[in-house]
Design a protein around this motif. Structure first.
Motif, PDB file in Angstrom:
ATOM      1  N   GLN A   1       0.825  -1.203   0.000  1.00  0.00           N
ATOM      2  CA  GLN A   1       0.000   0.000   0.000  1.00  0.00           C
ATOM      3  C   GLN A   1       0.863   1.259   0.000  1.00  0.00           C
ATOM      4  OE1 GLN A   1      -3.289   0.030   2.857  1.00  0.00           O
ATOM      5  NE2 GLN A   1      -2.946   2.224   3.174  1.00  0.00           N
ATOM      6  N   ILE A   2       0.457   2.230  -0.827  1.00  0.00           N
ATOM      7  CA  ILE A   2       1.150   3.511  -0.914  1.00  0.00           C
ATOM      8  C   ILE A   2       0.636   4.449   0.189  1.00  0.00           C
ATOM      9  CG2 ILE A   2       1.377   5.621  -2.316  1.00  0.00           C
ATOM     10  CD1 ILE A   2       3.046   3.489  -3.478  1.00  0.00           C
ATOM     11  N   PRO A   3       1.520   5.171   0.871  1.00  0.00           N
ATOM     12  CA  PRO A   3       1.049   6.139   1.876  1.00  0.00           C
ATOM     13  C   PRO A   3       0.127   7.179   1.237  1.00  0.00           C
ATOM     14  CG  PRO A   3       3.421   5.792   2.061  1.00  0.00           C
ATOM     15  CD  PRO A   3       2.991   5.111   0.798  1.00  0.00           C
ATOM     16  N   GLN A   4      -0.909   7.563   1.976  1.00  0.00           N
ATOM     17  CA  GLN A   4      -1.870   8.519   1.441  1.00  0.00           C
ATOM     18  C   GLN A   4      -1.347   9.952   1.491  1.00  0.00           C
ATOM     19  OE1 GLN A   4      -6.149   8.054   2.245  1.00  0.00           O
ATOM     20  NE2 GLN A   4      -5.549   6.472   3.724  1.00  0.00           N
ATOM     21  N   TRP A   5      -1.864  10.746   0.550  1.00  0.00           N
ATOM     22  CA  TRP A   5      -1.641  12.181   0.575  1.00  0.00           C
ATOM     23  C   TRP A   5      -2.660  12.821   1.518  1.00  0.00           C
ATOM     24  CZ3 TRP A   5      -0.319  15.045  -4.526  1.00  0.00           C
ATOM     25  CH2 TRP A   5       0.704  14.372  -5.199  1.00  0.00           C
ATOM     26  N   GLU A   6      -2.359  14.014   1.961  1.00  0.00           N
ATOM     27  CA  GLU A   6      -3.353  14.884   2.575  1.00  0.00           C
ATOM     28  C   GLU A   6      -4.028  15.613   1.418  1.00  0.00           C
ATOM     29  OE1 GLU A   6      -5.927  17.117   3.987  1.00  0.00           O
ATOM     30  OE2 GLU A   6      -4.957  15.776   5.446  1.00  0.00           O
ATOM     31  N   MET A   7      -5.301  15.355   1.196  1.00  0.00           N
ATOM     32  CA  MET A   7      -5.944  15.797  -0.033  1.00  0.00           C
ATOM     33  C   MET A   7      -6.157  17.306  -0.110  1.00  0.00           C
ATOM     34  SD  MET A   7      -5.862  13.039  -1.566  1.00  0.00           S
ATOM     35  CE  MET A   7      -6.757  13.420  -3.070  1.00  0.00           C
ATOM     36  N   SER A   8      -5.989  18.025   1.008  1.00  0.00           N
ATOM     37  CA  SER A   8      -6.069  19.485   0.935  1.00  0.00           C
ATOM     38  C   SER A   8      -4.888  20.071   0.169  1.00  0.00           C
ATOM     39  CB  SER A   8      -6.133  20.088   2.342  1.00  0.00           C
ATOM     40  OG  SER A   8      -5.006  19.697   3.120  1.00  0.00           O
ATOM     41  N   SER A   9      -3.852  19.262  -0.072  1.00  0.00           N
ATOM     42  CA  SER A   9      -2.732  19.731  -0.889  1.00  0.00           C
ATOM     43  C   SER A   9      -3.047  19.604  -2.374  1.00  0.00           C
ATOM     44  CB  SER A   9      -1.458  18.941  -0.562  1.00  0.00           C
ATOM     45  OG  SER A   9      -1.588  17.581  -0.960  1.00  0.00           O
ATOM     46  N   ALA A  10      -4.172  18.956  -2.690  1.00  0.00           N
ATOM     47  CA  ALA A  10      -4.594  18.801  -4.091  1.00  0.00           C
ATOM     48  C   ALA A  10      -5.892  19.551  -4.360  1.00  0.00           C
ATOM     49  CB  ALA A  10      -4.770  17.319  -4.423  1.00  0.00           C
ATOM     50  N   ASP A  11      -6.877  19.397  -3.508  1.00  0.00           N
ATOM     51  CA  ASP A  11      -8.138  20.119  -3.544  1.00  0.00           C
ATOM     52  C   ASP A  11      -8.738  20.164  -4.956  1.00  0.00           C
ATOM     53  OD1 ASP A  11      -9.827  21.398  -1.507  1.00  0.00           O
ATOM     54  OD2 ASP A  11      -9.647  23.180  -2.755  1.00  0.00           O
TER      55      ASP A  11
END
Length: 556
Positions: free
Chosen positions: A252-262
């Protein structure tokens, strides 16, 4: 385009939240050709496409969901998930992070706001963020079609330090305002995630609502999309999937914090919902016909949150509209052909195979074109043969150098500052690293290789080649006489020819420049793609031959 810090041993050529303008596995490749009569058939057989995906799954090469729709009805569906400790085929609907396909949603919201009279294509960025450089000269339209010149924040080194941490709008704007422009506003088109991140903030400022609320209220609810929303943290109980990498087993790949993509790439969706969204968009359920016409109009090959794709049907073309995306190890693609009402969706959350080839295969099948079942093999290569590939290489299109060397009898590649990874021989001069879907094809005679990953192709040349005496030295004045932009009515791409550091290069529209090795004063070759180009200065023309087909092109 977004870059991600790869796990140890992976080359940093992967592109996240990416859009490449019609990615091609070959340096120059003509469009898919299909008999029109096949496309008019009411019923198609997808048995071979089923076999195609089974072949990938049997070799642990793919995780994801794949679907073809005709007039809103699903005619092909295939899905593989990683559950427990194994890959299984499933009939359930799963939800994936779609990366930059989110930009088509964001663009739709912008056009809705324009139709409501709350925004215009000519609205200046300075109305909302005057602190960003050139804001007085940047319009909403420039941001929609990537002509703003705002530096792509995901390309900055500091992105690696915060992409897994919660981000506030103000913090992201504070970063972007420190970046020097990539070019002057309106000068050209160049993909930048910064444009759509800021457009999302503008939508929130005007509406007083969160971007996720706008997606739900303005798009998901009107179209009945129950599996499409702004992502925060992956929740498997909602049939949301993680992304994986296959290194002697799926990890499994570590997740991003999606507020950095929005608004640039944080939406979750399914193949079913993406088809409904694209069909609804072109059926006039979300924006007006005039807004849609503006949305799909391209400038410098850049649409306004969506891109055009042409498929050759023999006596006519099928025109489709698409976007792709990459985030974490998700890879997504969605294309819709309005006239044929054909939708094609591919949502991948783990692959050891080129996702662009998968998407192209789906398209070929949807239009009745025959497809080939991939064969996975390895070949024996002696250590003496491997030595011909060794060297230190550099590329004009990628910032990292790559060293190729032999370790314990196995060929390895290593990008600057990263760990080495092993290369498995699969054909003559061709190697792969399945964990990162990397394919490298060598031209040992000319000390070059092309590396392909995720639809991107970069050509690397041995650093010592420049220092060595050329086999056929052509006078630079002769080379300069070949410079210019060449085109032909029966060829889908323009080709620009230019001289750099005393060598001749050619570059097809939307692709990397490739070096031309002189055979004579007027004939040149690029062996990696089987290309031969012969110039006729008197007529301002060139003849390009590839795979036995010759096209005459004229300099503009």
């Amino acid at each position: 385009m977004m870059k991600m810090k790869q796990l140890a041993g992976l080359i940093s050529i992967a592109v996240l939240m990416a859009c490449t303008n019609e990615p091609k596995a070959e340096v120059i490749e003509s469009e898919v050709k299909v008999d029109k009569s096949v496309t008019e058939s009411v019923t198609k057989s997808y048995k071979k496409l089923d076999d195609y995906f089974n072949a990938l799954a049997a070799e642990d090469r793919v995780l994801g969901s794949f679907a073809v729709y005709e007039n809103g009805k699903e005619v092909f569906d295939k899905a593989y998930i990683f559950k427990g400790d194994k890959v299984i085929e499933t009939q359930d609907s799963y939800r994936y992070k779609i990366g930059s396909i989110s930009k088509t949603f964001t663009s739709t919201l912008v056009f809705q706001m324009i139709e409501d009279g709350k925004l215009s294509l000519d609205t200046k960025l300075s109305k909302f963020f005057p602190e960003i450089k050139n804001a007085d000269n940047i319009t909403v339209k420039m941001m929609l079609n990537h002509h703003s010149g705002i530096f792509n924040y995901t390309n900055h080194d500091e992105f690696q330090t915060y992409y897994q941490e919660p981000q506030k709008n103000a913090d992201m704007v504070a970063r972007i305002k420190t970046y020097e422009p990539a070019f002057e506003p309106g000068e050209k088109g160049e993909y930048s995630n910064s444009n759509y991140l800021l457009l999302g903030y503008i939508l929130e400022a005007i509406s007083g609502k969160d971007y996720g609320e706008l997606i739900a209220e303005k798009i998901a609810e009107p179209l009945g999309l129950h599996e499409t929303y702004l992502e925060s943290v992956t929740e498997p109980e909602k049939n949301e999937v993680f992304s994986y990498i296959n290194r002697e087993g799926w990890e499994q790949i570590p997740q991003w914090e999606m507020s950095s993509a929005d608004a640039a790439g944080a939406i979750v969706s399914s193949t079913h919902d993406l088809n409904l969204f694209y069909k609804g968009l072109f059926d006039g359920k979300l924006i007006s016909e005039s807004s849609l016409e503006t949305m799909i109009t391209e400038e410098d090959n850049m649409g306004h949150g969506i891109f055009k794709r042409e498929v050759d049907l023999g006596d006519e073309e099928a025109i489709g509209y698409w976007h792709n995306g990459r985030i974490e190890n998700f890879s997504s693609g969605m294309v819709y052909f309005p006239e044929q009402k054909i939708g094609i969706a591919a949502l991948i959350n783990g692959t050891g195979y080129d996702g662009v080839k998968i998407f192209r295969t789906l398209t070929r099948s949807a239009f009745g074109k025959s497809i080939e079942i991939p064969e996975f093999k390895t070949v024996e290569v002696s250590e003496d043969q491997l030595k011909a590939y060794e060297g230190e290489f550099a590329s004009d299109t990628h910032p990292l150098g790559i060293k190729v060397m032999i370790k314990d009898g196995v060929l390895h590649a290593q990008a600057d500052g990263q760990g080495a990874f092993p290369l498995t021989p699969i054909d003559e001069h061709k190697f792969e690293f399945t964990a990162a879907s990397i394919e490298m094809t060598f031209d040992p005679e000319n000390k070059q290789f092309v590396i392909r990953q995720g639809g991107r192709a970069d050509i690397f040349i041995d650093k010592t080649v420049k220092k060595a005496a050329p086999k056929n030295k052509i006078d630079e004045a002769v080379l300069k006489s070949y410079e210019g932009l060449y085109s032909a009515d029966d060829f889908p791409l323009d080709i620009e020819v230019k001289v750099k550091d005393g060598d001749l290069f050619a570059q097809a529209t939307g692709q990397s420049a490739f070096p031309l090795t002189p055979v004579s004063d007027d004939e040149f070759k690029f062996d990696l793609a089987g290309i031969v180009i012969k110039f006729d200065s008197a007529k301002n023309q060139l003849e390009i031959t590839q795979r036995g087909h010759t096209t005459v092109m004229t300099k503009e």
